[in-house]
Design a protein around this motif. Structure first.
Motif, PDB file in Angstrom:
ATOM      1  N   TYR A 108       0.799  -1.216   0.000  1.00  0.00           N
ATOM      2  CA  TYR A 108       0.000   0.000   0.000  1.00  0.00           C
ATOM      3  C   TYR A 108       0.837   1.273   0.000  1.00  0.00           C
ATOM      4  O   TYR A 108       0.309   2.371   0.096  1.00  0.00           O
ATOM      5  N   ALA A 109       2.150   1.152  -0.094  1.00  0.00           N
ATOM      6  CA  ALA A 109       2.992   2.341  -0.118  1.00  0.00           C
ATOM      7  C   ALA A 109       2.711   3.175  -1.361  1.00  0.00           C
ATOM      8  O   ALA A 109       2.399   2.638  -2.425  1.00  0.00           O
ATOM      9  N   ASP A 110       2.823   4.509  -1.230  1.00  0.00           N
ATOM     10  CA  ASP A 110       2.632   5.422  -2.346  1.00  0.00           C
ATOM     11  C   ASP A 110       1.280   5.209  -3.016  1.00  0.00           C
ATOM     12  O   ASP A 110       1.171   4.879  -4.199  1.00  0.00           O
ATOM     13  N   SER A 111       0.217   5.403  -2.245  1.00  0.00           N
ATOM     14  CA  SER A 111      -1.156   5.309  -2.760  1.00  0.00           C
ATOM     15  C   SER A 111      -1.436   3.969  -3.420  1.00  0.00           C
ATOM     16  O   SER A 111      -2.026   3.891  -4.493  1.00  0.00           O
ATOM     17  N   HIS A 112      -1.000   2.903  -2.778  1.00  0.00           N
ATOM     18  CA  HIS A 112      -1.254   1.527  -3.219  1.00  0.00           C
ATOM     19  C   HIS A 112      -0.458   1.150  -4.455  1.00  0.00           C
ATOM     20  O   HIS A 112      -0.789   0.181  -5.129  1.00  0.00           O
ATOM     21  N   ARG A 113       0.572   1.917  -4.766  1.00  0.00           N
ATOM     22  CA  ARG A 113       1.447   1.465  -5.845  1.00  0.00           C
ATOM     23  C   ARG A 113       2.311   0.300  -5.367  1.00  0.00           C
ATOM     24  O   ARG A 113       2.458  -0.689  -6.051  1.00  0.00           O
ATOM     25  N   GLY A 114       2.922   0.445  -4.203  1.00  0.00           N
ATOM     26  CA  GLY A 114       3.595  -0.688  -3.601  1.00  0.00           C
ATOM     27  C   GLY A 114       5.107  -0.684  -3.726  1.00  0.00           C
ATOM     28  O   GLY A 114       5.695   0.038  -4.533  1.00  0.00           O
ATOM     29  N   GLN A 115       5.726  -1.517  -2.887  1.00  0.00           N
ATOM     30  CA  GLN A 115       7.179  -1.636  -2.815  1.00  0.00           C
ATOM     31  C   GLN A 115       7.558  -3.109  -2.646  1.00  0.00           C
ATOM     32  O   GLN A 115       6.758  -3.925  -2.188  1.00  0.00           O
ATOM     33  N   ILE A 116       8.808  -3.406  -2.998  1.00  0.00           N
ATOM     34  CA  ILE A 116       9.427  -4.675  -2.605  1.00  0.00           C
ATOM     35  C   ILE A 116      10.731  -4.348  -1.886  1.00  0.00           C
ATOM     36  O   ILE A 116      11.531  -3.533  -2.351  1.00  0.00           O
ATOM     37  N   TRP A 117      10.910  -4.979  -0.737  1.00  0.00           N
ATOM     38  CA  TRP A 117      12.108  -4.805   0.090  1.00  0.00           C
ATOM     39  C   TRP A 117      12.872  -6.121   0.151  1.00  0.00           C
ATOM     40  O   TRP A 117      12.284  -7.203   0.030  1.00  0.00           O
ATOM     41  N   HIS A 118      14.176  -6.016   0.386  1.00  0.00           N
ATOM     42  CA  HIS A 118      15.001  -7.204   0.589  1.00  0.00           C
ATOM     43  C   HIS A 118      15.721  -7.104   1.924  1.00  0.00           C
ATOM     44  O   HIS A 118      16.444  -6.128   2.179  1.00  0.00           O
ATOM     45  N   ASP A 125      18.564  -8.605   4.212  1.00  0.00           N
ATOM     46  CA  ASP A 125      19.782  -9.413   4.227  1.00  0.00           C
ATOM     47  C   ASP A 125      20.129  -9.715   5.681  1.00  0.00           C
ATOM     48  O   ASP A 125      20.590  -8.831   6.407  1.00  0.00           O
ATOM     49  N   PRO A 126      19.905 -10.939   6.141  1.00  0.00           N
ATOM     50  CA  PRO A 126      20.154 -11.232   7.557  1.00  0.00           C
ATOM     51  C   PRO A 126      21.629 -11.195   7.926  1.00  0.00           C
ATOM     52  O   PRO A 126      21.966 -10.931   9.084  1.00  0.00           O
ATOM     53  N   GLN A 127      22.522 -11.436   6.965  1.00  0.00           N
ATOM     54  CA  GLN A 127      23.944 -11.391   7.276  1.00  0.00           C
ATOM     55  C   GLN A 127      24.412  -9.960   7.534  1.00  0.00           C
ATOM     56  O   GLN A 127      25.207  -9.706   8.438  1.00  0.00           O
ATOM     57  N   LYS A 128      23.893  -9.020   6.756  1.00  0.00           N
ATOM     58  CA  LYS A 128      24.262  -7.612   6.916  1.00  0.00           C
ATOM     59  C   LYS A 128      23.325  -6.871   7.862  1.00  0.00           C
ATOM     60  O   LYS A 128      23.591  -5.715   8.201  1.00  0.00           O
ATOM     61  N   ALA A 129      22.232  -7.517   8.243  1.00  0.00           N
ATOM     62  CA  ALA A 129      21.219  -6.891   9.102  1.00  0.00           C
ATOM     63  C   ALA A 129      20.699  -5.597   8.483  1.00  0.00           C
ATOM     64  O   ALA A 129      20.657  -4.538   9.127  1.00  0.00           O
ATOM     65  N   THR A 130      20.313  -5.692   7.201  1.00  0.00           N
ATOM     66  CA  THR A 130      19.807  -4.526   6.489  1.00  0.00           C
ATOM     67  C   THR A 130      18.487  -4.853   5.797  1.00  0.00           C
ATOM     68  O   THR A 130      18.161  -6.017   5.541  1.00  0.00           O
ATOM     69  N   LEU A 131      17.752  -3.789   5.474  1.00  0.00           N
ATOM     70  CA  LEU A 131      16.541  -3.875   4.668  1.00  0.00           C
ATOM     71  C   LEU A 131      16.674  -2.830   3.577  1.00  0.00           C
ATOM     72  O   LEU A 131      16.868  -1.640   3.857  1.00  0.00           O
ATOM     73  N   ARG A 132      16.571  -3.271   2.314  1.00  0.00           N
ATOM     74  CA  ARG A 132      16.798  -2.368   1.188  1.00  0.00           C
ATOM     75  C   ARG A 132      15.583  -2.324   0.281  1.00  0.00           C
ATOM     76  O   ARG A 132      14.985  -3.352  -0.027  1.00  0.00           O
ATOM     77  N   LEU A 133      15.224  -1.128  -0.153  1.00  0.00           N
ATOM     78  CA  LEU A 133      14.097  -0.952  -1.070  1.00  0.00           C
ATOM     79  C   LEU A 133      14.570  -1.237  -2.490  1.00  0.00           C
ATOM     80  O   LEU A 133      15.357  -0.484  -3.057  1.00  0.00           O
ATOM     81  N   THR A 134      14.091  -2.326  -3.069  1.00  0.00           N
ATOM     82  CA  THR A 134      14.556  -2.746  -4.389  1.00  0.00           C
ATOM     83  C   THR A 134      13.595  -2.404  -5.508  1.00  0.00           C
ATOM     84  O   THR A 134      14.005  -2.330  -6.662  1.00  0.00           O
ATOM     85  N   THR A 135      12.322  -2.207  -5.190  1.00  0.00           N
ATOM     86  CA  THR A 135      11.340  -1.991  -6.241  1.00  0.00           C
ATOM     87  C   THR A 135      10.296  -0.982  -5.787  1.00  0.00           C
ATOM     88  O   THR A 135       9.801  -1.077  -4.663  1.00  0.00           O
ATOM     89  N   VAL A 136       9.985  -0.043  -6.672  1.00  0.00           N
ATOM     90  CA  VAL A 136       8.909   0.909  -6.430  1.00  0.00           C
ATOM     91  C   VAL A 136       7.962   0.839  -7.614  1.00  0.00           C
ATOM     92  O   VAL A 136       8.397   0.888  -8.765  1.00  0.00           O
ATOM     93  N   PHE A 137       6.681   0.705  -7.330  1.00  0.00           N
ATOM     94  CA  PHE A 137       5.703   0.525  -8.390  1.00  0.00           C
ATOM     95  C   PHE A 137       5.081   1.848  -8.798  1.00  0.00           C
ATOM     96  O   PHE A 137       4.972   2.779  -8.017  1.00  0.00           O
ATOM     97  N   GLY A 138       4.627   1.906 -10.056  1.00  0.00           N
ATOM     98  CA  GLY A 138       3.969   3.078 -10.602  1.00  0.00           C
ATOM     99  C   GLY A 138       2.849   2.670 -11.529  1.00  0.00           C
ATOM    100  O   GLY A 138       2.263   1.605 -11.365  1.00  0.00           O
ATOM    101  N   ALA A 139       2.517   3.460 -12.516  1.00  0.00           N
ATOM    102  CA  ALA A 139       1.391   3.164 -13.398  1.00  0.00           C
ATOM    103  C   ALA A 139       1.808   3.328 -14.852  1.00  0.00           C
ATOM    104  O   ALA A 139       2.653   4.133 -15.193  1.00  0.00           O
TER     105      ALA A 139
END
Length: 506
Positions: free
Chosen positions: A329-339, A341-355
């Motif tokens: 539901y991020a960005d008015s329901h366009r959406g995101q994908i995050w990754h 990485d448990p080894q680095k203890a990080t969360l990275r935004l890899t994909t942002v959706f649009g129209a």
């Protein structure tokens, strides 16, 4: 790194298309089981409307209706249940190339509601609930052999996840009294599904999906709800956990460690909501806050202070050494994908959706799966048209299917040999088997869906084989109990329908 979305899409040659990816796209699409695509591959062409009004597909592709709520019949003789959602496909154990599909039914009401899973003796969790799972056996081409109850008497079975030991974990997307749990369904040993027992160690909350680290057997779970918003949970097993069918349900509630996601930004400030990020490659540090009261007796687990939440956390998929997590539901329901990485203890935004401005709108991602021929497949559940969409390694986005029924796509999953894409339309409930000229012929190193790497091949011990890249057009006849008429695809139609009748196969 901040990149203007329009500029990136224009550079990628997809100025109107829906998904923009940068940086992590190679990692996202290089999941185990996602082999290289041909150079220059940009999808399968435009979608062509189906004269039967079900699925628009590219030219050369066809579909078969595997099950249809109220129309096809189960092996017991009862009509197939509906409200389809998450699914997973496994090799059947008969050595004939057949497939077993475990299919969720997201029924929120009771056993007499439309689409409810029949209450079969020994497979019922609660008498007052109509959700559950069916196990569907098909031929290698996706033709229905039989459908049986795998689990009944649960509620709002939304998504779930495949285990490294070859079973399906189905999630209840509700916290109604007596519900809100994960259950295990074994497609290979139907007797193992008797006397269903909730996996209380994974907590009681509004479960959506999960994925499992095949090396550590750590489970990552998403929560789809509001007031307050849901979060991501991590369950770390005890040292003596071995990952065997049925083992999770034997654990005490406080076994292992259940914890909730806590993200901090580059300034060290806690991130309240993942939706506040809009720049690709946004990187957060990750910690995990232990969760007590796993039974939620003192209120929702997500009400804990100091955690990170998101609106409509959906699909989860283990790949590239981490957990890919969908925030729809991020960005008015366009959406995101995050990754993560448990080894680095990080969360990275890899994909942002649009129209898209070219007639196909792709947004509101839900389930995700790595395609065996390379790339990624997304199911969408938005306010506009709903799609199955693909993303290539270079960031090109292409439509693969459009629902002409109006309801959302659910549960995309490939047959173990990679030739058939099973996917559902939720309401009233249709499971499709989609075939076509998939690209790629090389064998992958492993399944990509969280299965444990094994010298035996996939979870059932069968070495996987992959479909030909031949671009021959396929077609199939259409028949159903209500129609009994047959047709083949019109030239360029891209679709042909066949509704399988239930048979008494073994």
């Amino acid at each position: 790194m901040v990149l203007d979305r329009r500029a990136f899409l224009a550079r990628s040659g997809q100025a109107g298309m829906a998904v923009s990816l940068l940086g992590a796209v190679d990692a996202l699409l290089a999941a185990p089981g996602a082999r290289a695509q041909p150079a220059g591959f940009a999808g399968y062409g435009p979608l062509v409307d189906d004269p039967d009004g079900l699925l628009a597909l590219p030219e050369g592709f066809s579909y078969r209706v595997v099950t249809e709520a109220g129309t096809t019949r189960m092996k017991s003789g009862e009509p197939s249940p509906g409200i389809h959602d998450g699914a997973a496909a496994f090799d059947a154990d008969d050595g004939n190339g057949n497939v077993l599909v475990v299919l969720n039914h997201e029924v929120r009401g009771g056993p007499d509601d439309d689409g409810a899973v029949p209450h079969e003796k020994g497979l019922v969790y609660r008498d007052d609930a109509g959700g559950g799972c069916t196990i569907i056996k098909t031929t290698g081409e996706g033709e229905l052999i039989w459908e049986r109850v795998g689990l009944a008497g649960t509620s709002t079975n939304c998504a779930g996840g495949v285990t490294p030991w070859g079973t399906w974990l189905t999630c209840e997307e509700t916290e109604d009294d007596g519900h809100g749990y994960v259950f295990e369904v074994n497609p290979h040993d139907l007797d193992a599904n008797q006397d269903p027992t909730p996996i209380t160690a994974l907590g009681r909350f509004v479960h959506e999906a999960l994925c499992i680290d095949p090396d550590t057997l750590t489970v990552y779970l998403t929560e789809d709800t509001i007031d307050p918003l849901g979060t991501v949970y991590r369950w770390r097993p005890p040292s003596d956990f071995r990952g065997r069918p049925g083992e999770l349900a034997t654990l005490d509630t406080d076994t292992g460690e259940l914890a909730a996601l806590v993200c901090t930004d580059e300034r060290g400030a806690r991130v309240d909501d993942l939706a506040q990020a809009d720049a690709l490659n946004t990187l957060y540090e990750v910690e995990w806050s232990p969760v007590g009261d796993r039974g939620a007796e003192n209120g929702p687990l997500r009400a804990s202070e100091g955690i990170t939440r998101a609106h409509k956390l959906e699909g989860a998929w283990w790949a590239d050494g981490g957990a890919y997590l969908v925030s729809s539901y991020a960005d008015s329901h366009r959406g995101q994908i995050w990754h993560h990485d448990p080894q680095k203890a990080t969360l990275r935004l890899t994909t942002v959706f649009g129209a898209d401005a070219d007639g196909e709108t792709v947004e509101a991602p839900d389930n995700i799966v790595a395609a065996p021929y390379g790339g990624l497949i997304l199911a969408t559940d938005g306010e506009t048209d709903n799609h199955l969409a693909g993303v290539t390694r270079d960031g090109t986005v292409y439509p693969l299917a459009r629902s002409q029924i109006g309801s959302e796509f659910t549960g995309p999953t490939f047959s173990p040999d990679g030739r058939v894409l099973f996917a559902g339309i939720q309401k009233p409930g249709i499971l499709f088997a989609i075939t076509g000229p998939w690209h790629g012929t090389e064998s992958p190193s492993s399944s990509g869906g969280g299965s444990r790497p094994s010298t035996k091949g996939d979870a059932t011990g069968e070495k996987r084989k992959w479909g030909s890249s031949s671009r021959s057009e396929t077609s199939s006849s259409r028949s159903s109990e209500s129609s009994r008429r047959s047709s083949t695809p019109r030239s360029g139609s891209g679709s042909g329908r066949s509704s399988g009748a239930s048979t008494d196969g073994g």
